[in-house]
Every structure is written in C-alpha cells, then in structure tokens.
Design a protein around this motif. Sequence first.
Motif, PDB file in Angstrom:
ATOM      1  N   ALA A   1      -1.556  -0.282   6.242  1.00  0.00           N
ATOM      2  CA  ALA A   1      -2.782  -0.915   6.893  1.00  0.00           C
ATOM      3  C   ALA A   1      -4.025  -1.304   6.415  1.00  0.00           C
ATOM      4  O   ALA A   1      -4.085  -2.749   7.187  1.00  0.00           O
ATOM      5  CB  ALA A   1      -2.594  -0.529   8.195  1.00  0.00           C
ATOM      6  N   ASN A   2      -4.255  -0.693   6.028  1.00  0.00           N
ATOM      7  CA  ASN A   2      -6.083  -0.793   6.250  1.00  0.00           C
ATOM      8  C   ASN A   2      -5.746  -2.271   4.694  1.00  0.00           C
ATOM      9  O   ASN A   2      -6.711  -2.979   4.622  1.00  0.00           O
ATOM     10  CB  ASN A   2      -6.349   0.030   4.855  1.00  0.00           C
TER      11      ASN A   2
ATOM     12  N   VAL B   1      -4.995  -5.188   6.453  1.00  0.00           N
ATOM     13  CA  VAL B   1      -6.400  -6.080   7.641  1.00  0.00           C
ATOM     14  C   VAL B   1      -7.532  -6.517   6.445  1.00  0.00           C
ATOM     15  O   VAL B   1      -7.868  -7.006   6.627  1.00  0.00           O
ATOM     16  CB  VAL B   1      -6.914  -4.817   7.827  1.00  0.00           C
ATOM     17  N   ASP B   2      -7.400  -5.741   5.409  1.00  0.00           N
ATOM     18  CA  ASP B   2      -8.798  -6.783   4.345  1.00  0.00           C
ATOM     19  C   ASP B   2      -7.251  -7.807   3.433  1.00  0.00           C
ATOM     20  O   ASP B   2      -8.549  -8.303   3.566  1.00  0.00           O
ATOM     21  CB  ASP B   2      -8.648  -5.514   3.121  1.00  0.00           C
ATOM     22  N   ALA B   3      -7.038  -7.689   3.448  1.00  0.00           N
ATOM     23  CA  ALA B   3      -6.413  -9.114   2.202  1.00  0.00           C
ATOM     24  C   ALA B   3      -6.105 -10.385   4.436  1.00  0.00           C
ATOM     25  O   ALA B   3      -6.262 -11.572   3.212  1.00  0.00           O
ATOM     26  CB  ALA B   3      -4.599  -8.979   2.368  1.00  0.00           C
ATOM     27  N   SER B   4      -6.607  -9.928   4.941  1.00  0.00           N
ATOM     28  CA  SER B   4      -5.951 -11.285   6.416  1.00  0.00           C
ATOM     29  C   SER B   4      -7.089 -12.387   6.547  1.00  0.00           C
ATOM     30  O   SER B   4      -7.315 -13.081   6.931  1.00  0.00           O
ATOM     31  CB  SER B   4      -5.743 -10.254   7.335  1.00  0.00           C
TER      32      SER B   4
ATOM     33  N   GLY C   1       1.188  -1.344   0.017  1.00  0.00           N
ATOM     34  CA  GLY C   1       0.426  -0.209   0.106  1.00  0.00           C
ATOM     35  C   GLY C   1       1.431   1.074  -0.090  1.00  0.00           C
ATOM     36  O   GLY C   1       1.983   1.137   0.606  1.00  0.00           O
ATOM     37  N   TRP C   2       0.600   2.603  -0.877  1.00  0.00           N
ATOM     38  CA  TRP C   2       0.955   3.369  -0.453  1.00  0.00           C
ATOM     39  C   TRP C   2       0.149   4.446  -1.037  1.00  0.00           C
ATOM     40  O   TRP C   2      -0.773   4.748  -1.232  1.00  0.00           O
ATOM     41  CB  TRP C   2       2.030   3.671  -2.163  1.00  0.00           C
TER      42      TRP C   2
END
Length: 303
Positions: free
Chosen positions: A252-253, A256-259, A197-198
């Motif tokens: 981070a978001n 969290v989504d990928a988790s 993410g960037w």
Amino acid sequence: MPRTVIVGLDGSPESQAAAEWAAREAGLRGLPLKLVNVWEPDPAPMAQDPVHGAETQKHWSGRIPREAADGLRLRHPGVEITAEQVYGRPGEILTHLAEDAALLVLGSRGMSGIGGFLVGSVGLTVVAHAERPVVLVRAGEQAADEHVMDPSGIPSAATPFRPVVLGMDPDSPDDSVLTFAFEEAARRATTLRVVHGWNLPPYYAYGLSADLGLHEEIVRQQTARLTETLHPWRQKYADVEVVEESRSGSPANQLVDASHEASLVVVGRRVRRSPLGTHIGSVTHAVLHHATATAPVAVVAHG
C-alpha cells in the motif's frame, strides 16, 4: 451493443470533476457517456414542505445532469452524451447501473493535509459491490494533472501522459486487472509502471537474520516472479513500455508513493459474496484513503 461510460453526478465539485474525467475517458475509448443523477427524496415530513417539498427537489436536482451535459458537449464535441435522473438509493442504483457499463466513475472529496481520498458511504458501497471497474476522481482533478509538465515547468494537457500505475501481486495475478491496466496505458500511449511490494520473512522482522546474501536472494526471487508473470503480457501489448518495481515493504505504501507521478492508479478487488459489511481489501482501502496525489484510482473487481 457498445458499453457506456457512466458517471454519478450530484452537482458537487467532486462529481463535476468526475464527469470531466469520464468525458475524457469516453473520448479515449470511443464510447458514449451517460450522466446519472440519483434522486432520493427526503423523509415524508420534509417532502410535504411547500417550499422544499419532493416535487421542488426533484425539479432542481433534475437540472444537474441536464446542465452538466450541455457544458460537457461544448467541451467534448466528439463524445455522445446523455443525461437522466433516476429515483432510488444512490448506492444501490449506481451499483446496478454499473453492471452494463464499461466503467462507472464517481467523485470523491479530496482531504487536505496528509489525507487522500475521502470516500463516502455511497462510494464505498459501489466500490465494494460493483463487479465492473469503478474509478474514483478527486475534487479539483484536471486534465493537466494527468500529464507531465511542459519544458518550462508549466502544467499542460498537451504533453505526454504520466505513467499508469498498477499494483500487482505475482502470486495471484488476475487477467481482468492486467487487461484493464495495459489497455489504459495503451490508450494513453504511456508507460505502465507495475509496483509489487512484499514483506520479508518473519525472522527478519524479529532481527534473527542479518544474512546479506539471503536478503539478496529473496530480492532476486521476487523480481524474477514479477518478470515471469508479466512476460506474456509484454508480448501481448508489445507497444506498451513496462517498468517493473519489486521492493520489500508495504504494498500500500509503495502504491501511495507511486501515485504521486501517475495519470491513473489501478488496483484489484477480489469479489466476495459475503452479505456482511463492505470489503474492498486492505491495499485498495489504503490507496483510496491515503494517496496524496490527484491521480484517479480505478478499482477492478475480479474473481
């Protein structure tokens, strides 16, 4: 001398889930498993209580690792399992034990609703100071949670593993974090999903640019950097399928989504020598506290 998988066990549901995960991981690695119960006596006045005194507490807490080891041996007959009780402060003892471990596994209470992991003071201390990988396993985590559903939509531990998810910044890749993630994916014969993410340049945030061509160029550059960084790793681990995801937005978001669809989430933690406070990094902190899935999170320290 081969390293050992160590799990901190206090009898709580989260530590029991951690012990089960650790036994499965030890089996995948072909390593022994050690269950450690850290006994920290109550203050002196309580210790003198004839019913709940120090010796009584020590006796009952000593049963925790022994009985857990007996059960794990039945469920994981191919894993060498030992148990011991150690006296001292849990955070300090577990951090010290991690020095000679392949990895240290701890339980973490699951929060209801929108929360993810609830990491207590012991867990935060260990994650912030251990220089070996630390895996946090949430209460209720089961083997079937790490696998895709069977064809009829029923959870099963006999189906292929879900992907291993790695959070990565191609500007500062670290060999130890990448090695850990690739090897975990290889052990599970599953895909490694690399999430990058960037954030867009500041002038985008303030609405000063709406140049679609410039936006596409930034996307292309970020994607190319990730691909270039992963190229030698793809060659080294040719049997591991790699899926690259480079998108604008909070790292981070996105993790969290990928988790939600992961068997394991891997994040790095830069080692800091500051004696003040605990430092685990903003992305790692967010993943630990906001991941709503049941996937364990591995925090890999790096220099």
